[in-house]
Scaffold this active site. Structure first.
Site, PDB file in Angstrom:
ATOM      1  N   ILE A   1      79.202  36.176  52.986  1.00  0.00           N
ATOM      2  CA  ILE A   1      79.960  36.775  54.089  1.00  0.00           C
ATOM      3  C   ILE A   1      81.213  37.421  53.501  1.00  0.00           C
ATOM      4  CG2 ILE A   1      81.311  36.236  56.156  1.00  0.00           C
ATOM      5  CD1 ILE A   1      79.199  34.155  56.835  1.00  0.00           C
ATOM      6  N   LEU A   2      81.475  38.643  53.911  1.00  0.00           N
ATOM      7  CA  LEU A   2      82.575  39.402  53.327  1.00  0.00           C
ATOM      8  C   LEU A   2      83.775  39.399  54.270  1.00  0.00           C
ATOM      9  CD1 LEU A   2      80.256  42.245  52.070  1.00  0.00           C
ATOM     10  CD2 LEU A   2      81.512  40.640  50.606  1.00  0.00           C
TER      11      LEU A   2
ATOM     12  N   GLY B   1      65.736  41.134  44.579  1.00  0.00           N
ATOM     13  CA  GLY B   1      66.030  42.550  44.389  1.00  0.00           C
ATOM     14  C   GLY B   1      64.882  43.500  44.681  1.00  0.00           C
TER      15      GLY B   1
ATOM     16  N   THR C   1      80.190  46.213  59.748  1.00  0.00           N
ATOM     17  CA  THR C   1      81.514  46.002  60.345  1.00  0.00           C
ATOM     18  C   THR C   1      81.875  44.539  60.129  1.00  0.00           C
ATOM     19  OG1 THR C   1      80.549  45.459  62.483  1.00  0.00           O
ATOM     20  CG2 THR C   1      81.119  47.774  62.112  1.00  0.00           C
TER      21      THR C   1
ATOM     22  N   GLN D   1      58.154  47.336  55.329  1.00  0.00           N
ATOM     23  CA  GLN D   1      58.899  48.352  56.092  1.00  0.00           C
ATOM     24  C   GLN D   1      60.332  48.489  55.588  1.00  0.00           C
ATOM     25  OE1 GLN D   1      57.095  50.249  57.740  1.00  0.00           O
ATOM     26  NE2 GLN D   1      55.344  48.867  57.510  1.00  0.00           N
TER      27      GLN D   1
ATOM     28  N   HIS E   1      68.907  44.219  57.338  1.00  0.00           N
ATOM     29  CA  HIS E   1      68.756  42.888  57.940  1.00  0.00           C
ATOM     30  C   HIS E   1      67.337  42.758  58.481  1.00  0.00           C
ATOM     31  CE1 HIS E   1      69.990  39.164  59.805  1.00  0.00           C
ATOM     32  NE2 HIS E   1      69.364  39.562  60.907  1.00  0.00           N
TER      33      HIS E   1
ATOM     34  N   ARG F   1      87.549  32.713  49.491  1.00  0.00           N
ATOM     35  CA  ARG F   1      86.775  33.926  49.774  1.00  0.00           C
ATOM     36  C   ARG F   1      87.579  35.182  49.415  1.00  0.00           C
ATOM     37  NH1 ARG F   1      82.422  34.117  52.561  1.00  0.00           N
ATOM     38  NH2 ARG F   1      82.759  32.237  53.745  1.00  0.00           N
TER      39      ARG F   1
HETATM   40  C1  GRF Z   1      65.582  41.125  52.663  1.00  0.00           C
HETATM   41  O1  GRF Z   1      64.686  40.549  53.551  1.00  0.00           O
HETATM   42  C2  GRF Z   1      66.740  41.728  53.399  1.00  0.00           C
HETATM   43  O2  GRF Z   1      66.385  42.210  54.661  1.00  0.00           O
HETATM   44  C3  GRF Z   1      67.671  40.563  53.534  1.00  0.00           C
HETATM   45  O3  GRF Z   1      67.534  39.839  52.346  1.00  0.00           O
HETATM   46  C4  GRF Z   1      66.258  40.087  51.785  1.00  0.00           C
HETATM   47  C5  GRF Z   1      66.494  40.596  50.401  1.00  0.00           C
HETATM   48  O4  GRF Z   1      65.294  40.739  49.678  1.00  0.00           O
HETATM   49  N1  GRF Z   1      69.005  41.018  53.778  1.00  0.00           N
HETATM   50  P1  GRF Z   1      65.298  41.439  48.251  1.00  0.00           P
HETATM   51  O5  GRF Z   1      66.279  40.658  47.376  1.00  0.00           O
HETATM   52  O6  GRF Z   1      65.712  42.847  48.429  1.00  0.00           O
HETATM   53  O7  GRF Z   1      63.898  41.282  47.761  1.00  0.00           O
END
Ligand code: GRF
Length: 247
Positions: free
Chosen positions: A90-91, A14, A139, A171, A107, A63
């Site tokens: 996956i949703l 998190g 999407t 970042q 991502h 799912r």
């Molecule tokens: C991050 O690297 C994010 O880009 C990816 O999963 C990781 C989550 O990290 N989707 P955190 O749980 O927010 O520390």
């Protein structure tokens, strides 16, 4: 003052949730929902007095039934925006369709490069010189959808998976709160599959009480012409100058 509600979905530590909480965009985090009962991010949310819920995917036989339960938990808060922050499920298409234009993800790659898992390892194996992260609307295709913002970092010769992911995570923590802020200010517009940030809005004006927050992206397809002055969203190329060897 009524702030728009957002719901954040997590599965793990998190840190992006924390970055959003600390940046305090003009919205109210109505709930943090995890599919894993032991997600450390849940403890952080509780410490901050944010309502939490667990929808444990292991308790569902399909799912679809999991997605339905998740959707009910989210919709109980009528969120303007649903934020995937390290949510590792996956949703279904039906779920994604229900939240079209108000579901975003971060991502750890410069999409469309490296969708899926282990992005840093794959980037290192390929010898790419730039890697990064992307915030995008979700999407039904995995790790795709209109791109809101990207940050790039150089890959160093001595990088490991750990060092590269740590540099990119910094970042992510800048980019994601900014994207949430733009959304809840009603400044994101999707036109022909591309996202623009409405710069005509004075960023010092808090429009969070607008009843129609988020309405600008409800119709994901066409929302009319978008002036070039509003392009780009942002591409934050955050790096020292690249070290180019002499000829
Ligand atoms: C991050 O690297 C994010 O880009 C990816 O999963 C990781 C989550 O990290 N989707 P955190 O749980 O927010 O520390």
């Amino acid at each position: 003052m009524t702030l728009p509600a957002i719901v954040v979905l997590i599965s793990g530590r998190g840190s992006n949730l924390r970055a959003i909480v600390e940046a305090a965009p003009p919205c109210r985090i109505a709930a943090v929902i995890s599919n894993r009962p032991d997600a450390p991010g849940l403890d952080y949310a509780r410490e901050k007095g944010i309502r939490t819920a667990v929808i444990d995917h292991t308790g569902f036989t399909s799912r679809d039934t999991f997605d339905q339960a998740l959707r009910a938990a989210i919709d109980a808060h009528s969120p303007a925006l649903v934020v995937l922050a390290g949510f590792m499920r996956i949703l279904s298409d039906a779920f994604v369709g229900h939240y079209a234009g108000r579901l975003i993800n971060i991502h750890p790659s410069l999409l469309p490069a490296y969708p899926g898992l282990h992005t840093h390892r794959r980037a290192l194996a390929d010898g790419v010189r730039l890697h990064g992260c992307t915030v995008h609307f979700v999407t039904s295709t995995l790790d795709s959808g209109p791109i809101i913002a990207q940050a790039a970092v150089p890959v160093q010769p001595d990088d490991t998976e750990a060092s590269l992911s740590a540099r990119i995570l910094l970042q992510e923590h800048r980019l994601y709160p900014q994207a949430v802020r733009w959304f809840v200010q009603g400044r994101l517009v999707i036109a022909q599959g591309r996202v623009c940030v409405d710069r005509s809005v004075d960023p010092s004006v808090d429009r969070s009480i607008d009843a129609g927050v988020g309405a600008a992206v409800d119709g994901v397809a066409a929302v009319g012409a978008v002036g070039a002055a509003n392009w780009p969203g942002t591409v934050a190329l955050v790096n020292p100058p690249l070290d180019v060897p002499p000829d």
